[in-house]
Scaffold this motif. Structure first.
Motif, PDB file in Angstrom:
ATOM      1  N   LYS A   1       0.953  -1.272   0.016  1.00  0.00           N
ATOM      2  CA  LYS A   1      -0.078  -0.011  -0.105  1.00  0.00           C
ATOM      3  C   LYS A   1       0.926   1.266  -0.149  1.00  0.00           C
ATOM      4  CE  LYS A   1      -4.467  -1.385   1.299  1.00  0.00           C
ATOM      5  NZ  LYS A   1      -5.650  -0.812   0.566  1.00  0.00           N
ATOM      6  N   MET A   2       1.828   1.295   0.628  1.00  0.00           N
ATOM      7  CA  MET A   2       2.874   2.453   0.859  1.00  0.00           C
ATOM      8  C   MET A   2       3.608   2.554  -0.412  1.00  0.00           C
ATOM      9  SD  MET A   2       4.605   2.186   4.713  1.00  0.00           S
ATOM     10  CE  MET A   2       3.734   2.774   5.979  1.00  0.00           C
ATOM     11  N   ILE A   3       4.084   1.588  -1.107  1.00  0.00           N
ATOM     12  CA  ILE A   3       4.652   1.747  -2.552  1.00  0.00           C
ATOM     13  C   ILE A   3       3.654   2.194  -3.398  1.00  0.00           C
ATOM     14  CG2 ILE A   3       5.889   0.558  -4.461  1.00  0.00           C
ATOM     15  CD1 ILE A   3       7.075  -1.343  -2.292  1.00  0.00           C
ATOM     16  N   MET A   4       2.349   1.654  -3.340  1.00  0.00           N
ATOM     17  CA  MET A   4       1.211   1.998  -4.355  1.00  0.00           C
ATOM     18  C   MET A   4       1.053   3.648  -4.296  1.00  0.00           C
ATOM     19  SD  MET A   4      -0.641   0.232  -6.471  1.00  0.00           S
ATOM     20  CE  MET A   4      -0.871  -1.455  -5.628  1.00  0.00           C
ATOM     21  N   LEU A   5       0.898   4.129  -2.926  1.00  0.00           N
ATOM     22  CA  LEU A   5       0.590   5.541  -2.841  1.00  0.00           C
ATOM     23  C   LEU A   5       1.662   6.467  -3.233  1.00  0.00           C
ATOM     24  CD1 LEU A   5      -1.496   6.808  -1.003  1.00  0.00           C
ATOM     25  CD2 LEU A   5      -0.199   6.630   0.835  1.00  0.00           C
ATOM     26  N   TYR A   6       3.043   6.053  -2.878  1.00  0.00           N
ATOM     27  CA  TYR A   6       4.074   6.666  -3.369  1.00  0.00           C
ATOM     28  C   TYR A   6       4.094   6.715  -4.897  1.00  0.00           C
ATOM     29  CZ  TYR A   6       8.831   7.870  -4.027  1.00  0.00           C
ATOM     30  OH  TYR A   6      10.149   8.397  -4.565  1.00  0.00           O
ATOM     31  N   CYS A   7       3.863   5.617  -5.752  1.00  0.00           N
ATOM     32  CA  CYS A   7       4.101   5.434  -7.061  1.00  0.00           C
ATOM     33  C   CYS A   7       3.088   6.469  -7.837  1.00  0.00           C
ATOM     34  CB  CYS A   7       4.013   4.131  -7.614  1.00  0.00           C
ATOM     35  SG  CYS A   7       4.263   3.751  -9.285  1.00  0.00           S
TER      36      CYS A   7
ATOM     37  N   VAL B   1      10.109   5.804   0.419  1.00  0.00           N
ATOM     38  CA  VAL B   1       8.703   5.262   0.313  1.00  0.00           C
ATOM     39  C   VAL B   1       7.954   5.800   1.602  1.00  0.00           C
ATOM     40  CG1 VAL B   1       7.035   3.635  -0.082  1.00  0.00           C
ATOM     41  CG2 VAL B   1       8.974   3.856  -1.521  1.00  0.00           C
ATOM     42  N   MET B   2       8.844   5.059   2.874  1.00  0.00           N
ATOM     43  CA  MET B   2       8.030   5.112   4.215  1.00  0.00           C
ATOM     44  C   MET B   2       7.980   6.544   4.497  1.00  0.00           C
ATOM     45  SD  MET B   2       7.701   2.171   5.175  1.00  0.00           S
ATOM     46  CE  MET B   2       8.092   0.435   4.361  1.00  0.00           C
ATOM     47  N   ARG B   3       9.014   7.213   4.131  1.00  0.00           N
ATOM     48  CA  ARG B   3       8.977   8.778   4.504  1.00  0.00           C
ATOM     49  C   ARG B   3       7.999   9.488   3.939  1.00  0.00           C
ATOM     50  NH1 ARG B   3      14.387   9.470   4.476  1.00  0.00           N
ATOM     51  NH2 ARG B   3      14.488   9.885   2.227  1.00  0.00           N
ATOM     52  N   PHE B   4       7.548   9.219   2.581  1.00  0.00           N
ATOM     53  CA  PHE B   4       6.642   9.793   2.088  1.00  0.00           C
ATOM     54  C   PHE B   4       5.204   9.298   2.625  1.00  0.00           C
ATOM     55  CE2 PHE B   4       3.397   9.856  -1.566  1.00  0.00           C
ATOM     56  CZ  PHE B   4       3.569  11.382  -1.890  1.00  0.00           C
ATOM     57  N   SER B   5       5.181   7.975   2.473  1.00  0.00           N
ATOM     58  CA  SER B   5       3.693   7.285   2.650  1.00  0.00           C
ATOM     59  C   SER B   5       3.399   7.135   4.184  1.00  0.00           C
ATOM     60  CB  SER B   5       3.620   6.064   1.839  1.00  0.00           C
ATOM     61  OG  SER B   5       3.763   6.087   0.604  1.00  0.00           O
ATOM     62  N   GLY B   6       4.377   6.834   4.915  1.00  0.00           N
ATOM     63  CA  GLY B   6       3.972   6.759   6.281  1.00  0.00           C
ATOM     64  C   GLY B   6       3.076   7.615   6.970  1.00  0.00           C
ATOM     65  N   PRO B   7       3.110   8.957   6.726  1.00  0.00           N
ATOM     66  CA  PRO B   7       1.880   9.694   7.349  1.00  0.00           C
ATOM     67  C   PRO B   7       0.479   9.609   6.650  1.00  0.00           C
ATOM     68  CG  PRO B   7       4.054  11.026   7.028  1.00  0.00           C
ATOM     69  CD  PRO B   7       4.304   9.686   6.452  1.00  0.00           C
ATOM     70  N   LYS B   8       0.710   9.487   5.332  1.00  0.00           N
ATOM     71  CA  LYS B   8      -0.392   9.452   4.553  1.00  0.00           C
ATOM     72  C   LYS B   8      -1.350   8.069   4.599  1.00  0.00           C
ATOM     73  CE  LYS B   8       1.907  12.148   0.974  1.00  0.00           C
ATOM     74  NZ  LYS B   8       1.286  13.611   1.074  1.00  0.00           N
ATOM     75  N   ILE B   9      -0.772   7.019   4.975  1.00  0.00           N
ATOM     76  CA  ILE B   9      -1.308   5.753   4.916  1.00  0.00           C
ATOM     77  C   ILE B   9      -2.701   5.841   5.991  1.00  0.00           C
ATOM     78  CG2 ILE B   9       0.232   4.488   6.351  1.00  0.00           C
ATOM     79  CD1 ILE B   9      -0.400   2.835   3.283  1.00  0.00           C
ATOM     80  N   PHE B  10      -2.307   6.296   7.022  1.00  0.00           N
ATOM     81  CA  PHE B  10      -3.349   6.612   7.994  1.00  0.00           C
ATOM     82  C   PHE B  10      -4.744   6.954   7.560  1.00  0.00           C
ATOM     83  CE2 PHE B  10       0.207   6.702  11.239  1.00  0.00           C
ATOM     84  CZ  PHE B  10      -0.356   5.868  12.220  1.00  0.00           C
ATOM     85  N   LEU B  11      -4.605   7.867   6.639  1.00  0.00           N
ATOM     86  CA  LEU B  11      -6.058   8.423   6.001  1.00  0.00           C
ATOM     87  C   LEU B  11      -6.605   7.574   5.071  1.00  0.00           C
ATOM     88  CD1 LEU B  11      -4.780  12.201   5.678  1.00  0.00           C
ATOM     89  CD2 LEU B  11      -6.124  11.335   7.148  1.00  0.00           C
ATOM     90  N   LYS B  12      -5.633   6.643   4.470  1.00  0.00           N
ATOM     91  CA  LYS B  12      -6.111   5.759   3.417  1.00  0.00           C
ATOM     92  C   LYS B  12      -6.521   4.467   3.785  1.00  0.00           C
ATOM     93  CE  LYS B  12      -4.527   8.336  -0.469  1.00  0.00           C
ATOM     94  NZ  LYS B  12      -5.442   8.606  -1.280  1.00  0.00           N
ATOM     95  N   SER B  13      -5.753   3.857   4.836  1.00  0.00           N
ATOM     96  CA  SER B  13      -6.013   2.641   5.283  1.00  0.00           C
ATOM     97  C   SER B  13      -6.010   2.679   6.938  1.00  0.00           C
ATOM     98  CB  SER B  13      -5.091   1.587   4.681  1.00  0.00           C
ATOM     99  OG  SER B  13      -4.985   1.333   3.349  1.00  0.00           O
ATOM    100  N   PRO B  14      -6.812   3.279   7.579  1.00  0.00           N
ATOM    101  CA  PRO B  14      -6.510   3.439   9.148  1.00  0.00           C
ATOM    102  C   PRO B  14      -6.494   1.838   9.802  1.00  0.00           C
ATOM    103  CG  PRO B  14      -8.630   4.307   8.277  1.00  0.00           C
ATOM    104  CD  PRO B  14      -7.979   3.999   7.185  1.00  0.00           C
TER     105      PRO B  14
END
Ligand code: SF4
Ligand code: ZN
Length: 106
Positions: A14-20, A77-90
């Motif tokens: 999910k994190m890589i997908m969000l980043y990409c 990827v982790m730096r970018f998607s880490g904070p955002k993944i909460f909103l997408k997949s809590p």
């Protein structure tokens, strides 16, 4: 594969997908060739982890078996998607964080 490894693989995907999708302009649920290689690599590392079912999450691992280039990429990827993944997949994020906080003591 143990539940914890499946969870980590799913979270990383999910994190890589969000980043990409956001950084490389790919469509939702699609990966560019570079990110697809990164995911395959991360999945393979998780599947073959030296710790087996006692595996910590990779971000807390002291061994860190990733080769340098892939390590650099996954960190980005982790730096970018880490904070955002909460909103997408809590729910997924909370499970992952629980494991990271309380189950990764190796
Ligand atoms: S980084 Fe550590 S925890 Fe992750 S797969 Fe490699 S050895 Fe296992
Ligand atoms: Zn990409």
């Amino acid at each position: 594969m143990a539940f914890s490894r499946r969870l980590e693989t799913k979270t990383v995907q999910k994190m890589i997908m969000l980043y990409c999708n956001e950084m490389h302009g790919t469509e939702k649920n699609e990966l560019c060739a570079e990110c697809s290689d990164l995911f395959k690599y991360a999945k393979q590392r998780i599947d073959k982890c030296y710790y087996g079912d006692r595996k910590p999450v990779c971000s807390k691992c002291k061994v860190h078996c990733y080769k340098p280039e892939m390590r650099k990429n996954i960190k980005e990827v982790m730096r970018f998607s880490g904070p955002k993944i909460f909103l997408k997949s809590p729910v997924l994020s909370l499970r992952y964080l629980y494991r990271k906080r309380f189950k990764s003591n190796i």
